[in-house]
Design a protein around this motif. Structure first.
Motif, PDB file in Angstrom:
ATOM      1  N   PHE A 137       0.829  -1.198   0.000  1.00 49.51           N
ATOM      2  CA  PHE A 137       0.000   0.000   0.000  1.00 49.51           C
ATOM      3  C   PHE A 137       0.872   1.259   0.000  1.00 49.51           C
ATOM      4  CE2 PHE A 137      -2.534   3.271   2.185  1.00 49.51           C
ATOM      5  CZ  PHE A 137      -3.649   3.283   1.359  1.00 49.51           C
ATOM      6  N   ALA A 138       1.982   1.239   0.735  1.00 49.07           N
ATOM      7  CA  ALA A 138       2.888   2.396   0.783  1.00 49.07           C
ATOM      8  C   ALA A 138       3.465   2.684  -0.596  1.00 49.07           C
ATOM      9  CB  ALA A 138       4.009   2.147   1.790  1.00 49.07           C
ATOM     10  N   LYS A 139       3.776   1.628  -1.359  1.00 50.06           N
ATOM     11  CA  LYS A 139       4.292   1.840  -2.706  1.00 50.06           C
ATOM     12  C   LYS A 139       3.246   2.537  -3.581  1.00 50.06           C
ATOM     13  CE  LYS A 139       7.204   1.180  -6.151  1.00 50.06           C
ATOM     14  NZ  LYS A 139       6.430   1.817  -7.225  1.00 50.06           N
ATOM     15  N   GLU A 140       1.974   2.136  -3.471  1.00 52.52           N
ATOM     16  CA  GLU A 140       0.914   2.774  -4.252  1.00 52.52           C
ATOM     17  C   GLU A 140       0.716   4.227  -3.823  1.00 52.52           C
ATOM     18  OE1 GLU A 140      -2.719   0.568  -5.056  1.00 52.52           O
ATOM     19  OE2 GLU A 140      -1.790  -1.211  -4.175  1.00 52.52           O
ATOM     20  N   CYS A 141       0.787   4.491  -2.529  1.00 54.47           N
ATOM     21  CA  CYS A 141       0.628   5.868  -2.042  1.00 54.47           C
ATOM     22  C   CYS A 141       1.778   6.747  -2.529  1.00 54.47           C
ATOM     23  CB  CYS A 141       0.567   5.877  -0.518  1.00 54.47           C
ATOM     24  SG  CYS A 141      -0.982   5.274   0.165  1.00 54.47           S
ATOM     25  N   THR A 142       2.986   6.218  -2.481  1.00 50.73           N
ATOM     26  CA  THR A 142       4.142   6.989  -2.948  1.00 50.73           C
ATOM     27  C   THR A 142       4.009   7.332  -4.426  1.00 50.73           C
ATOM     28  OG1 THR A 142       5.544   5.895  -1.302  1.00 50.73           O
ATOM     29  CG2 THR A 142       6.653   6.999  -3.126  1.00 50.73           C
ATOM     30  N   ASP A 143       3.556   6.373  -5.221  1.00 50.21           N
ATOM     31  CA  ASP A 143       3.350   6.632  -6.649  1.00 50.21           C
ATOM     32  C   ASP A 143       2.270   7.687  -6.853  1.00 50.21           C
ATOM     33  OD1 ASP A 143       5.251   4.747  -7.195  1.00 50.21           O
ATOM     34  OD2 ASP A 143       3.822   3.132  -7.607  1.00 50.21           O
ATOM     35  N   PHE A 144       1.228   7.641  -6.039  1.00 48.11           N
ATOM     36  CA  PHE A 144       0.151   8.630  -6.150  1.00 48.11           C
ATOM     37  C   PHE A 144       0.653  10.028  -5.780  1.00 48.11           C
ATOM     38  CE2 PHE A 144      -3.481  10.848  -4.067  1.00 48.11           C
ATOM     39  CZ  PHE A 144      -4.240  11.042  -5.204  1.00 48.11           C
ATOM     40  N   LEU A 145       1.450  10.126  -4.727  1.00 53.34           N
ATOM     41  CA  LEU A 145       1.997  11.427  -4.333  1.00 53.34           C
ATOM     42  C   LEU A 145       2.934  11.978  -5.408  1.00 53.34           C
ATOM     43  CD1 LEU A 145       2.729  10.720  -0.560  1.00 53.34           C
ATOM     44  CD2 LEU A 145       0.919  12.148  -1.495  1.00 53.34           C
ATOM     45  N   THR A 146       3.700  11.103  -6.044  1.00 53.29           N
ATOM     46  CA  THR A 146       4.569  11.536  -7.144  1.00 53.29           C
ATOM     47  C   THR A 146       3.734  12.061  -8.297  1.00 53.29           C
ATOM     48  OG1 THR A 146       6.233   9.891  -6.524  1.00 53.29           O
ATOM     49  CG2 THR A 146       6.369  10.810  -8.750  1.00 53.29           C
ATOM     50  N   LYS A 147       2.627  11.387  -8.592  1.00 52.40           N
ATOM     51  CA  LYS A 147       1.731  11.841  -9.653  1.00 52.40           C
ATOM     52  C   LYS A 147       1.123  13.199  -9.311  1.00 52.40           C
ATOM     53  CE  LYS A 147      -0.924  11.598 -13.296  1.00 52.40           C
ATOM     54  NZ  LYS A 147      -0.365  11.756 -14.665  1.00 52.40           N
ATOM     55  N   LEU A 148       0.762  13.412  -8.052  1.00 47.58           N
ATOM     56  CA  LEU A 148       0.232  14.711  -7.629  1.00 47.58           C
ATOM     57  C   LEU A 148       1.262  15.818  -7.855  1.00 47.58           C
ATOM     58  CD1 LEU A 148      -1.554  13.793  -4.274  1.00 47.58           C
ATOM     59  CD2 LEU A 148      -2.666  14.571  -6.352  1.00 47.58           C
ATOM     60  N   ARG A 149       2.500  15.557  -7.459  1.00 48.01           N
ATOM     61  CA  ARG A 149       3.541  16.575  -7.633  1.00 48.01           C
ATOM     62  C   ARG A 149       3.794  16.861  -9.106  1.00 48.01           C
ATOM     63  NH1 ARG A 149       8.650  15.924  -8.585  1.00 48.01           N
ATOM     64  NH2 ARG A 149       8.605  13.713  -7.994  1.00 48.01           N
ATOM     65  N   GLU A 150       3.853  15.837  -9.923  1.00 47.98           N
ATOM     66  CA  GLU A 150       4.081  16.045 -11.345  1.00 47.98           C
ATOM     67  C   GLU A 150       2.930  16.797 -11.999  1.00 47.98           C
ATOM     68  OE1 GLU A 150       4.696  12.107 -12.739  1.00 47.98           O
ATOM     69  OE2 GLU A 150       6.816  12.043 -12.136  1.00 47.98           O
ATOM     70  N   THR A 151       1.715  16.576 -11.521  1.00 45.53           N
ATOM     71  CA  THR A 151       0.564  17.314 -12.053  1.00 45.53           C
ATOM     72  C   THR A 151       0.702  18.802 -11.753  1.00 45.53           C
ATOM     73  OG1 THR A 151      -0.860  15.376 -11.755  1.00 45.53           O
ATOM     74  CG2 THR A 151      -1.952  17.508 -12.007  1.00 45.53           C
ATOM     75  N   CYS A 152       1.140  19.119 -10.538  1.00 45.51           N
ATOM     76  CA  CYS A 152       1.357  20.526 -10.185  1.00 45.51           C
ATOM     77  C   CYS A 152       2.454  21.141 -11.052  1.00 45.51           C
ATOM     78  CB  CYS A 152       1.723  20.645  -8.714  1.00 45.51           C
ATOM     79  SG  CYS A 152       0.365  20.277  -7.582  1.00 45.51           S
ATOM     80  N   GLU A 153       3.524  20.397 -11.268  1.00 41.88           N
ATOM     81  CA  GLU A 153       4.603  20.917 -12.098  1.00 41.88           C
ATOM     82  C   GLU A 153       4.108  21.219 -13.514  1.00 41.88           C
ATOM     83  OE1 GLU A 153       7.482  17.830 -11.779  1.00 41.88           O
ATOM     84  OE2 GLU A 153       8.445  18.685 -10.004  1.00 41.88           O
ATOM     85  N   GLU A 154       3.246  20.355 -14.040  1.00 44.65           N
ATOM     86  CA  GLU A 154       2.706  20.581 -15.384  1.00 44.65           C
ATOM     87  C   GLU A 154       1.853  21.844 -15.427  1.00 44.65           C
ATOM     88  OE1 GLU A 154       0.627  17.080 -16.444  1.00 44.65           O
ATOM     89  OE2 GLU A 154       2.422  15.827 -16.612  1.00 44.65           O
ATOM     90  N   VAL A 155       1.073  22.076 -14.373  1.00 51.88           N
ATOM     91  CA  VAL A 155       0.229  23.273 -14.330  1.00 51.88           C
ATOM     92  C   VAL A 155       1.089  24.534 -14.249  1.00 51.88           C
ATOM     93  CG1 VAL A 155      -1.459  24.539 -12.941  1.00 51.88           C
ATOM     94  CG2 VAL A 155      -1.761  22.099 -13.368  1.00 51.88           C
TER      95      VAL A 155
END
Length: 969
Positions: free
Chosen positions: A406-424
């Motif tokens: 579960f921690a691996k999935e959460c870490t991937d999700f947090l990385t996706k959140l950060r990358e989404t902000c960078e794109e914006v």
């Protein structure tokens, strides 16, 4: 629309502290009233109700001592006992290696990756708020503003926890009135390696014995300053890193069981000791953690973490809310281990991780609602769906194995959140970018229409009205030696009719230009090694940052001495160094004094920094630098206020009065009257009148060149001399070409059918001048990238510590854009130099023209003052247009390549440097025009012969005067 920024969110994260949590159910393990609960029972209940993770703060686990070593590159922390001859920055922190070897369960070492720009203030923002900087933030590194986003310092205050600051005063600017105690030290004097570090050591050890703080910050600057001054490959770096090793060992020994040690770097440094960009050496700093308690073994085991992850990690240790704008992921294996019969370690980690997920999703949702930089509907929908999927799996986590997945999935999700902000935050405003391009294009177009669309003989009438214009700048790319060779080839072709001696003079000038331009390549600075690996294999002044050798110092002093001699000889031969006016006296002696002072300044700065009576030596060095500043400023102001470098030899004649030495009109009328009175055989000898205009610009150019030399240092100072001499040779060559081609000097502007071929500036001459200004930007050791800015210029003669940063910023701008300043100010010489050459080099010019005008040189400019004003205006406008075209090209390139992977490494810095250079050019070129229009020949005398040159009816008087009228006897 191109330089990105993001909207700061002023919301703050809040949570219910552990002590404030009510007892929601009866705890049967506690004797007494049912509302009482044990801490373990509260923890067990909270960890079972995991969805409240972002609203509840768990108990504080430890205090933190944060030792921040500015510019601590990751490889500085490594230890390799196989190295036989380590470099000054290698194997200098053995305490890290020893602690990790002895206490592997109590220590962690990570590569600590920074997000560009790698400047200290932006890094501190990221470390404390967990947010990402944008490119435009780099410009605020010298204008520290209070942080208005949620941050770890304010979170501690909300929970009645205290912070103590020791070191870099940037913290105090970012967080005023936030510290229980503070000991700030000025951070901008990069030549001072020890003051801040010694101050931190003085206060650090007593503070370690105090118990009233939760967060102790000790920010050391010596390593960073050593990098700026000497580079990492220097013995001083070895000394500073050895000091840091002692500090880390001492602090680690003094820690109690409730305190953790974090040793971090805010950024790295390049091979030359600079930072600010995004190269691997700049973004790769280090994070070392040491605890008296074992650290958690859960979570993704990696040797690389991002700097924004420090904020949520410290929030978990302190037991406070994660800052609202955080985009980092809590480092689970950096948390102190906690395990008992009621709560297992994975439950703690799950609580922190899920609270991190909730906080970041809340931030993105609120940002999308409140900011114009909106997230796409599809992106938000995808994020919410992934969050719902994770939420559905949350209560299925019942043991350590399921937690790891579960921690691996959460870490991937947090990385996706950060990358989404960078794109914006890299979305460009195409409408604003289009408007900017259109505005600059129309500005350039209208300036061109004014310069080429209005008849030149009507421009003086416009100047007599209230018409005022100021416009922008720019053109082609790099100076190519081939262009100069082509120009010289033309001059060789035009000199076929000249004597063999004249051809030799032209060849000598051509050879001089080629030698100077080729010699300046030694001072070219290399860009990043990944961009220009071949450059680091070449021999130049910047391949490695080391102290200048004695040989370099001697060469520089000799070069400056020759420069003073050559310019004095020129002005003396022109007749402009005769007399006793303030301007002439300063020109005679001040350049020599400037060279002596600069030489002494560089010698004093070469002394070892641990020499006794250091303060006296620094004071002496700074005094010498300020002598150079002062004398240069006085010299320039004197030339502007009293520009005439001429002298009338004393005579018993009634017209020889001192007051007549002050203005060209009086001199002109006097000489004219003497010519028209043949009975008077006493013709005055006037020294320097034939070069009266050019002497002003040459004098100011001399003072500016010495100022540039001081700011560039003894290693690069010869490049400023090369720049001045190369431009002088180009002026001579282009002047000879124009004199050879011209059919006539030119008529006064109100004559019918004026022919002013010599007054017309060929586009090729103007083009070469523009390219020179660009070439010597590189030829004086500059590159359009932030790590290559020569910050040392801010500390020449200063400590760099000012209430406002106007003085350091001005010194850096003068250093960086010296070629634009010099070439912009000397633009009028393109008009003046043909008349100067006709006097100084009469053997290489078209005799048919000059015989008509009696070799009177720049007096001809005064007679055609209206035409001179017109040509000066159009020439400077065209010069600005050329620079404006260049800026337009960089704007267009940045627009086209805004999604290029190198946009923030190449195109954005290039755009910023070109834009600043354009404004510098605009300002200097306007001052240059005002200087010509405001001093020499501003008071026009009434001419009876509007369309005729002034000649004398008595040839015998003219012949007598001819040899003495321009030059000294």
């Amino acid at each position: 629309g191109f330089l990105l920024s993001k909207t700061a969110q002023k919301s703050n994260s809040t949570c219910l502290s552990f002590q404030e949590i009510p007892c929601l159910v009866q705890d049967t393990t506690v004797n007494g009233p049912g509302e009482q609960c044990s801490d373990n029972y509260k923890l067990s209940y909270l960890l079972q109700n995991i969805n409240s993770a972002s609203n509840v703060c768990l108990p504080q686990k430890a205090r933190i001592v944060l030792v921040l070593i500015d510019a601590l590159r990751y490889d500085f922390m490594l230890f390799n006992d196989k190295l036989q001859n380590p470099l000054p920055f290698q194997n200098k922190l053995p305490v890290i290696h020893r602690l990790m070897k002895q206490y592997p369960e109590f220590t962690r070492l990570y590569k600590f990756v920074a997000d560009p720009p790698t400047t200290t203030m932006q890094r501190l923002k990221a470390l404390t708020t967990g947010s990402l900087p944008t490119f435009i933030d780099a410009g605020s590194n010298f204008a520290t503003n209070e942080i208005n986003e949620d941050n770890i310092i304010d979170q501690l205050l909300r929970h009645n926890l205290s912070t103590v600051l020791i070191g870099d005063d940037t913290w105090d600017g970012l967080y005023p009135n936030r510290f229980l105690r503070k000991y700030p030290y000025p951070s901008f004097d990069v030549w001072d390696l020890d003051t801040v570090d010694n101050g931190v050591m003085t206060h650090l050890y007593p503070e370690l014995n105090q118990t009233d703080w939760s967060f102790l910050i000790a920010h050391y600057l010596g390593v960073d300053h050593c990098g700026h001054r000497y580079g990492p490959n220097h013995s001083e770096m070895e000394r500073k890193l050895t000091e840091m090793d002692t500090v880390i060992e001492s602090v680690a020994d003094k820690l109690d069981s409730n305190t953790m040690l974090f040793v971090i770097g805010d950024h790295g440094m390049t091979e030359t000791g600079n930072h600010g960009g995004d190269s691997e050496d700049e973004v790769m700093s280090a994070l070392f953690i040491y605890s008296k308690k074992p650290l958690s073994s859960l979570g993704e085991h990696t040797d690389t973490v991002r700097q924004v992850s420090l904020a949520p990690t410290m929030a978990a240790i302190f037991g406070v809310s994660v800052p609202f704008s955080n985009l980092g992921t809590v480092i689970l294996d950096a948390l102190p281990s906690f395990n008992n019969s009621h709560v297992q370690e994975w439950q703690w980690s799950l609580f922190y991780l899920w609270g991190n997920v909730q906080q970041m999703l809340t931030y993105i949702e609120e940002y999308a609602e409140s900011s114009s930089e909106t997230f796409s509907h599809a992106a938000l929908k995808e994020l919410k769906e992934k969050f719902s999927l994770l939420n559905s799996k949350l209560y299925a986590v019942t043991n350590e194995a399921s937690f790891e997945n579960f921690a691996k999935e959460c870490t991937d999700f947090l990385t996706k959140l950060r990358e989404t902000c960078e794109e914006v935050w890299i979305q460009f405003d195409s409408f604003s970018m289009t408007r900017g391009l259109l505005f600059l294009f129309l500005s350039l177009f209208f300036v061109y229409m004014i310069t080429d669309g209005i008849p030149s003989n009507r421009l003086p009438e416009i100047f007599m009205s209230s018409f005022v214009i100021e416009e922008s700048s720019v053109l082609l790319y790099l100076l190519n030696t081939v262009i100069l060779i082509g120009t010289l080839s033309v001059s060789q072709g035009e000199s076929k009719k000249k004597s063999h001696k004249s051809k030799l003079k032209l060849l000598a000038i051509a050879l001089g230009i080629l030698i100077l331009v080729r010699g300046s390549m030694y001072f070219w600075r290399c860009r990043d090694r990944l961009e220009q690996p071949w450059c680091y294999e070449t021999f130049n002044a910047f391949t490695a940052k080391v102290e200048t050798t004695k040989l370099q110092w001697i060469i520089t002093v000799i070069t400056l001495g020759l420069f003073v001699t050559v310019t004095k000889v020129w002005l003396r031969n022109c007749g402009n160094l005769n007399g006793y006016s303030y301007t002439v006296i300063l020109l005679k002696y001040v350049p020599t004094v400037l060279v002596v002072c600069m030489s002494g300044f560089w010698v004093l700065n070469r002394l070892p920094i641990n020499t006794k009576n250091k303060s006296v030596q620094l004071w002496q060095a700074n005094a010498l630098a300020w002598v150079v500043y002062g004398l240069s400023a006085v010299g320039i102001l004197t030339v502007i206020m009293k520009p005439l470098c001429i002298y009338i030899l004393p005579s018993t004649d009634e017209y020889s009065t001192e007051s007549e030495n002050n203005k060209i009109p009086q001199l002109f009328q006097k000489v004219k009257k003497m010519f028209n009175e043949p009975r008077n055989e006493d013709v005055p000898v006037i020294c320097g009148l034939g070069t009266v205009y050019s002497a002003v610009y040459i004098a100011i150019g001399i003072y500016l060149t010495h100022l540039f030399a001081l700011l560039h240092g003894d290693a690069v100072a010869p490049s400023t001399v090369i720049m001045f001499l190369a431009s002088a040779f180009v002026l001579i060559i282009t002047s000879i070409i124009r004199l050879e081609k011209a059919n006539t000097i030119g008529k006064l502007p109100n004559c019918k059918n004026p022919k002013n071929q010599l007054f017309e500036i060929p586009n090729m001459s103007l083009l070469v001048w523009v390219i020179l200004s660009q070439y010597f930007f590189y030829g004086t050791g500059h590159q359009p990238s932030f790590p290559n800015i020569i910050w040392d210029a801010a500390f020449v003669g200063t400590s760099g510590i000012f209430k406002h940063n106007f003085v350091p910023a001005t010194l850096i701008i003068i250093n960086t854009f010296c070629s634009q300043i010099l070439m912009g100010f000397l633009v009028p010489l393109l008009i003046i130099m043909p008349f100067t050459v006709s006097v100084m080099l009469p053997s290489v010019i078209n005799k048919n023209i000059m015989q008509k005008e009696n070799l009177r040189g720049e007096v001809l400019l005064y007679e055609r003052d209206g035409l001179l004003i017109t040509v000066a205006f159009t020439t400077i406008c065209k010069y600005m247009i050329c620079h404006g075209i260049r800026v337009f090209a960089t704007m267009l390139a940045a627009t086209i390549h805004c999604r290029h992977m190198m946009v923030w490494k190449i195109f954005a810095p290039k755009l910023i440097f070109e834009s600043v250079g354009m404004f510098v050019t605009l300002s200097v070129a306007c001052l240059s025009y005002l200087n010509r229009n405001g001093n020499n020949g501003s008071e026009l005398s009434e001419k009876k012969e509007n369309c005729e040159t002034i000649t004398n009816t008595e040839n015998k008087v003219l012949n007598k005067c001819q040899s003495n009228f321009i030059k000294p006897t």
